[in-house]
Design an enzyme around this catalytic site. Sequence first.
Site, mmCIF file in Angstrom:
data_model
loop_
_atom_site.group_PDB
_atom_site.id
_atom_site.type_symbol
_atom_site.label_atom_id
_atom_site.label_comp_id
_atom_site.label_asym_id
_atom_site.label_seq_id
_atom_site.Cartn_x
_atom_site.Cartn_y
_atom_site.Cartn_z
ATOM 1 N N GLY A 171 -7.730 -7.831 -0.986
ATOM 2 C CA GLY A 171 -7.821 -8.796 0.105
ATOM 3 C C GLY A 171 -7.024 -10.077 -0.103
ATOM 4 N N GLY A 197 -12.507 -4.287 1.679
ATOM 5 C CA GLY A 197 -13.919 -3.882 1.804
ATOM 6 C C GLY A 197 -14.299 -2.836 0.765
ATOM 7 N N LYS A 238 -17.641 -16.339 2.984
ATOM 8 C CA LYS A 238 -19.063 -16.049 3.224
ATOM 9 C C LYS A 238 -19.842 -15.567 2.009
ATOM 10 C CE LYS A 238 -18.574 -14.983 8.086
ATOM 11 N NZ LYS A 238 -18.479 -13.901 9.046
ATOM 12 N N ARG A 296 0.820 -1.217 0.000
ATOM 13 C CA ARG A 296 0.000 0.000 0.000
ATOM 14 C C ARG A 296 0.855 1.269 0.000
ATOM 15 N NH1 ARG A 296 -5.202 -1.133 3.990
ATOM 16 N NH2 ARG A 296 -6.560 -1.945 2.336
HETATM 17 C C1 3PG Z 1 -8.766 -1.869 5.214
HETATM 18 O O1 3PG Z 1 -7.641 -2.389 5.323
HETATM 19 O O2 3PG Z 1 -9.802 -2.542 5.093
HETATM 20 C C2 3PG Z 1 -8.830 -0.382 5.144
HETATM 21 O O3 3PG Z 1 -7.617 0.197 5.488
HETATM 22 C C3 3PG Z 1 -9.958 0.139 5.996
HETATM 23 O O4 3PG Z 1 -9.778 -0.242 7.323
HETATM 24 P P1 3PG Z 1 -11.038 -0.544 8.240
HETATM 25 O O5 3PG Z 1 -11.719 -1.765 7.682
HETATM 26 O O6 3PG Z 1 -10.514 -0.719 9.626
HETATM 27 O O7 3PG Z 1 -11.950 0.667 8.126
HETATM 28 MG MG MG Z 2 -11.476 -3.452 6.251
#
Ligand code: 3PG
Ligand code: MG
Length: 423
Positions: free
Chosen positions: A374, A397, A206, A40
Amino acid sequence: MAKLTVKDLEVRGQRVFVRVDFNVPMEEKDGQMVVTDATRIKETLPTLCLLIKGGAKVILASHLGRPKGKPEPSMSLRPVAAKLVEMLGCGVDFVADCVGDQVEKAVAGMQAGQVVLLENVRFHSEEEANDPAFAEAMAKVADVYVNDAFGSAHRAHASTEGVARVVAKRGGKCAAGLLMERELKFLGDELENPARPFVVILGGAKVSEKILVIDCLLEKADTILIGGAMAYTFRLAQGYQTGQSLVEADKGEVAKAALAKAKMKNVPFLLPADDVVAVPVKTDKLDKKGKPVIDWQNPRVNSDMNCPDDAAGLDIGPATIKAYSEAVAKARTILWNGPMGLFENKQFAAGTNAIARAVAEATQKGAKSIIGGGDSVKALNKAGLGDKVTFMSTGGGASLEFLEGKVLPGVAALSDKGCCCCS
Ligand code: 3PG
Ligand code: MG
């Protein structure tokens, strides 16, 4: 409407407040926290270099972890500043807060082309509450706002949304960084009218986390391939036995509705035809998160759609690997989100690795491959194939919510290209 980007800005001598997502994995080594995956950070370097070369005063803000609104030393961004110095090859001053006198003093002393990194914005509860006064306080040092934190763009927090609103209200510009621009291009524009066949591979634990994405992609995809534990919720909905597999028993209707929609739309929606199953045996060992370690005994290929009572399904089987790889090989556009099994465990990584190879090979033959953040990114990197795909998202997310067709608050807050205040 397209968003203003950092390339459209005149930044010389301006104080540019840049929201980055430096929420990176860290580990304690010899009593110090160190960054274990700097992807990142690396991905924001083009934006940072552009601003530095352009003569901006670069003020970086990020969150790290979930410190619940108060300082938590293990979640300080100080080690990230050290990593950034190494990667940028220039000095970065760390400021031990994100609002207040010390920030204002540090910024007042900045020269054009200098960089400061502020402390974790989530050390204040007002960040996640998107408190207007807190946003005003952060915006005190901002002439211009840049958001390069795609991974956090689904959060309407003070640093991702509130500060942009304050800067815009003052007539200042709010632009997307180059990483943000790339994420929106690949996860958005490129999938709007994809070259066909467009093959989507969805995995992970999920159904509930992916159902809105499935629903949205059934409108666009030519084929959808399902793997991971969520396949068992579909199998359960079809009346098969799932043994000890991870299922969401209450999501049967949701799964049935997705299967019905796929049929109605005539979109091949493939579920694993075989799998790798094993018998879970609890041990007294605990993992890093304090959960009991499971010993998986008698791993074997299972070609029956029913899972044995005492076993759980943990990976796709060889026939499924073959069928999915063939579908991927025909694709001209590929979207992959979620592993095919418990890939962290070598015994159950074959399916995920085979899909990673199939995606890399298809890319080499000219397909465009987009990896939605992810665990699939982790899996590709683990297989050494991270640089063999077209694009890997830095959002988890955020990429899911974006693929669901949602407007991300961090994007919505940016200035539109060509609007009256920006032209
Ligand atoms: C993540 O890694 O999902 C983002 O940096 C957002 O973090 P968070 O899910 O804690 O808001
Ligand atoms: Mg997150």
